[in-house]
Write a protein that holds these residues in place. Structure first.
Motif, short mmCIF file in Angstrom:
data_model
loop_
_atom_site.label_atom_id
_atom_site.label_comp_id
_atom_site.label_asym_id
_atom_site.label_seq_id
_atom_site.Cartn_x
_atom_site.Cartn_y
_atom_site.Cartn_z
N ARG A 197 0.81 -1.23 0.00
CA ARG A 197 0.00 0.00 0.00
C ARG A 197 0.83 1.26 0.00
NH1 ARG A 197 -2.50 -2.00 4.46
NH2 ARG A 197 -1.83 -0.21 5.67
N ARG A 198 1.92 1.27 0.79
CA ARG A 198 2.49 2.59 1.05
C ARG A 198 4.00 2.67 1.16
NH1 ARG A 198 -0.26 4.57 6.46
NH2 ARG A 198 0.78 6.43 5.71
N ALA A 199 4.72 1.57 1.04
CA ALA A 199 6.18 1.63 1.18
C ALA A 199 6.86 1.79 -0.18
CB ALA A 199 6.70 0.37 1.87
N ASP A 200 8.13 2.19 -0.12
CA ASP A 200 8.96 2.25 -1.31
C ASP A 200 9.68 0.92 -1.54
OD1 ASP A 200 8.50 5.05 -1.95
OD2 ASP A 200 9.61 5.46 -0.11
N GLY A 201 9.59 0.01 -0.57
CA GLY A 201 10.22 -1.27 -0.75
C GLY A 201 10.08 -2.15 0.47
N TRP A 202 10.61 -3.36 0.36
CA TRP A 202 10.50 -4.41 1.37
C TRP A 202 11.86 -4.71 1.94
CZ3 TRP A 202 10.38 -10.25 0.02
CH2 TRP A 202 10.15 -11.02 1.17
N LEU A 203 11.96 -4.75 3.27
CA LEU A 203 13.16 -5.20 3.97
C LEU A 203 13.03 -6.70 4.20
CD1 LEU A 203 13.51 -2.31 6.57
CD2 LEU A 203 15.00 -2.73 4.60
N ALA A 204 13.70 -7.46 3.35
CA ALA A 204 13.62 -8.91 3.42
C ALA A 204 14.78 -9.47 4.22
CB ALA A 204 13.63 -9.50 2.01
N ARG A 228 -0.53 1.10 -7.77
CA ARG A 228 0.87 1.51 -7.71
C ARG A 228 1.69 0.75 -8.75
NH1 ARG A 228 3.50 1.06 -2.20
NH2 ARG A 228 4.69 2.84 -2.98
N ASP A 229 2.83 1.30 -9.12
CA ASP A 229 3.71 0.66 -10.08
C ASP A 229 4.61 -0.33 -9.35
OD1 ASP A 229 5.45 -0.11 -12.04
OD2 ASP A 229 6.37 1.86 -12.32
N PRO A 230 4.42 -1.64 -9.53
CA PRO A 230 5.25 -2.60 -8.79
C PRO A 230 6.72 -2.50 -9.14
CG PRO A 230 3.92 -3.71 -10.45
CD PRO A 230 3.43 -2.30 -10.39
N ALA A 231 7.03 -2.02 -10.34
CA ALA A 231 8.43 -1.90 -10.74
C ALA A 231 9.16 -0.82 -9.96
CB ALA A 231 8.53 -1.60 -12.24
N ALA A 232 8.40 0.08 -9.32
CA ALA A 232 9.01 1.15 -8.53
C ALA A 232 9.42 0.69 -7.15
CB ALA A 232 8.06 2.34 -8.42
N LEU A 233 8.95 -0.50 -6.73
CA LEU A 233 9.30 -1.03 -5.41
C LEU A 233 10.66 -1.71 -5.48
CD1 LEU A 233 5.92 -2.65 -4.29
CD2 LEU A 233 6.75 -0.33 -3.86
N ARG A 234 11.38 -1.72 -4.36
CA ARG A 234 12.67 -2.39 -4.31
C ARG A 234 12.72 -3.35 -3.13
NH1 ARG A 234 15.76 2.36 -1.25
NH2 ARG A 234 17.57 1.01 -1.17
N MET A 235 13.46 -4.42 -3.31
CA MET A 235 13.69 -5.36 -2.22
C MET A 235 15.11 -5.18 -1.72
SD MET A 235 14.25 -9.48 -2.02
CE MET A 235 13.06 -9.98 -3.23
N GLU A 268 21.58 -15.37 -6.38
CA GLU A 268 20.39 -16.07 -6.85
C GLU A 268 19.11 -15.41 -6.35
OE1 GLU A 268 18.70 -20.65 -7.30
OE2 GLU A 268 20.54 -20.26 -6.17
N ALA A 269 19.16 -14.85 -5.14
CA ALA A 269 17.99 -14.15 -4.60
C ALA A 269 17.65 -12.93 -5.45
CB ALA A 269 18.24 -13.75 -3.15
N ALA A 270 18.69 -12.27 -5.99
CA ALA A 270 18.51 -11.18 -6.94
C ALA A 270 17.67 -10.03 -6.39
CB ALA A 270 17.91 -11.70 -8.25
N ALA A 271 17.93 -9.67 -5.14
CA ALA A 271 17.29 -8.48 -4.58
C ALA A 271 17.85 -7.24 -5.27
CB ALA A 271 17.55 -8.41 -3.08
N ASP A 272 17.15 -6.12 -5.14
CA ASP A 272 17.67 -4.87 -5.67
C ASP A 272 18.92 -4.44 -4.90
OD1 ASP A 272 15.45 -3.99 -7.66
OD2 ASP A 272 14.38 -4.57 -5.84
N GLU A 273 18.92 -4.79 -3.60
CA GLU A 273 20.06 -4.49 -2.75
C GLU A 273 20.18 -5.58 -1.70
OE1 GLU A 273 21.91 -0.76 -0.12
OE2 GLU A 273 20.14 -0.49 -1.38
N VAL A 274 21.41 -5.99 -1.41
CA VAL A 274 21.65 -6.96 -0.35
C VAL A 274 22.73 -6.39 0.55
CG1 VAL A 274 23.39 -8.22 -1.71
CG2 VAL A 274 22.21 -9.37 0.17
N PHE A 275 22.57 -6.59 1.85
CA PHE A 275 23.67 -6.20 2.74
C PHE A 275 23.96 -7.34 3.70
CE2 PHE A 275 20.14 -4.79 5.41
CZ PHE A 275 20.59 -4.97 6.71
#
Length: 302
Positions: A197-204, A228-235, A268-275
């Motif tokens: 609904r309202r976030a810019d992305g998911w903290l996985a 919302r545009d799902p492509a605008a979200l980041r994991m 393999e997880a292919a997140a937008d960002e991993v730390f």
């Protein structure tokens, strides 16, 4: 894929020197981001089991610096690397005071802040913070309303079931407009719906890959349903392994395994960002920086 590193703000490594050296080295190595988490206490008789391993909270989590103060300290010694929280347990905080602290960090870092928020898992911490455990999700929703009002409007006013802000001017605004990115954590349906609904992305976190992918697709599909545009979200995915010298059972990766196994999982997880959080593995700064350099090389190879 952007690659980040957890700041040494908990466990055995905490010190001014560790925060300074690791943050500067991470920027020099080419890391994209630095991250902190949020832990308030280590109860002698926990009311909740730790959500991982055998249910016992890692001993390293018994010593914790304030996450936003640690990020501010790191910001002072760096110029490019982004600064994020994964996660800040939002319901413990008053939203107007939190907005001021986050704005200060964004201003002093010249717009490098990612605001990662969650609910936590330990009700003992809510007791200590003087905040009710019940309806914590609804509390977070209202906090997000207040944060967005403080950051987005010239005249800020809010009248809700938990918080009231009289019509006021609250300055300054964050450098990032319309606000710093907001990332939300969670696995339950109500949490993933909030993200959609309202976030810019998911903290996985380091989940089995089929489960990780199914949750991410669910979030994106639900976001599209909200217009919302799902492509605008980041994991953004956090990995905090206990590294092993020899290969682990693949089913145990990324909770444990060699650095090569963890890096392969991350690719393999292919997140937008991993730390990667190395606190459960290292006991010395030089060891941490050596492993961090190797991890970056593995992630960029091939």
């Amino acid at each position: 894929m952007r690659i980040g590193l957890n700041l040494p703000h908990y466990g055995s490594l905490i010190s001014p020197e560790a925060v300074t050296e690791v943050s500067r080295a991470a920027e020099t190595l080419g890391y994209d981001s630095l991250w902190t988490g949020d832990r308030l206490l280590s109860p002698l008789t926990p009311g909740d089991r730790y959500p991982g391993g055998d249910g016992t909270m890692p001993a390293e989590m018994g010593t914790y610096l304030d996450p936003l103060t640690a990020l501010a300290f790191a910001a002072a010694g760096t110029s490019r690397i982004r600064l994020g929280t994964s996660t800040l347990n939002a319901p413990w905080y008053n939203p107007v005071l939190l907005a001021r602290t986050l704005t200060t960090l964004d201003v002093l870092s010249r717009g490098r802040l990612d605001v990662g928020l969650g609910l936590g898992w330990m009700r003992d911490e809510y007791t200590a913070a003087g905040v009710p455990w019940r309806d914590r999700g609804a509390r977070l929703d209202e906090m997000l309303d207040v944060l967005e009002a403080v950051w987005g409007t010239d005249v800020v006013g809010h009248e809700g079931p938990r918080f009231r802000v009289p019509d006021s001017r609250i300055e300054p605004k964050p450098v990032q407009r319309p606000r710093p990115p907001i990332l939300l954590a969670g696995l339950r349906p109500e949490a993933t719906s909030r993200i959609a609904r309202r976030a810019d992305g998911w903290l996985a976190v380091g989940l089995p890959l089929p489960y990780l992918r199914s949750l991410w697709e669910k979030i994106k599909t639900e976001a599209e349903g909200y217009g919302r545009d799902p492509a605008a979200l980041r994991m953004v995915q956090r990995l905090n392994p206990r590294l092993s010298a020899s290969p682990a059972d693949p089913a145990q990766v990324p909770a444990t395994g060699t650095l090569e196994q963890v890096a392969a999982y991350a690719k393999e997880a292919a997140a937008d960002e991993v730390f990667v959080d190395l606190t459960l593995t290292v006991t010395r700064r030089d060891e941490m920086l050596d492993i961090a350099a190797r991890f970056l090389e593995l992630m960029k190879a091939g």
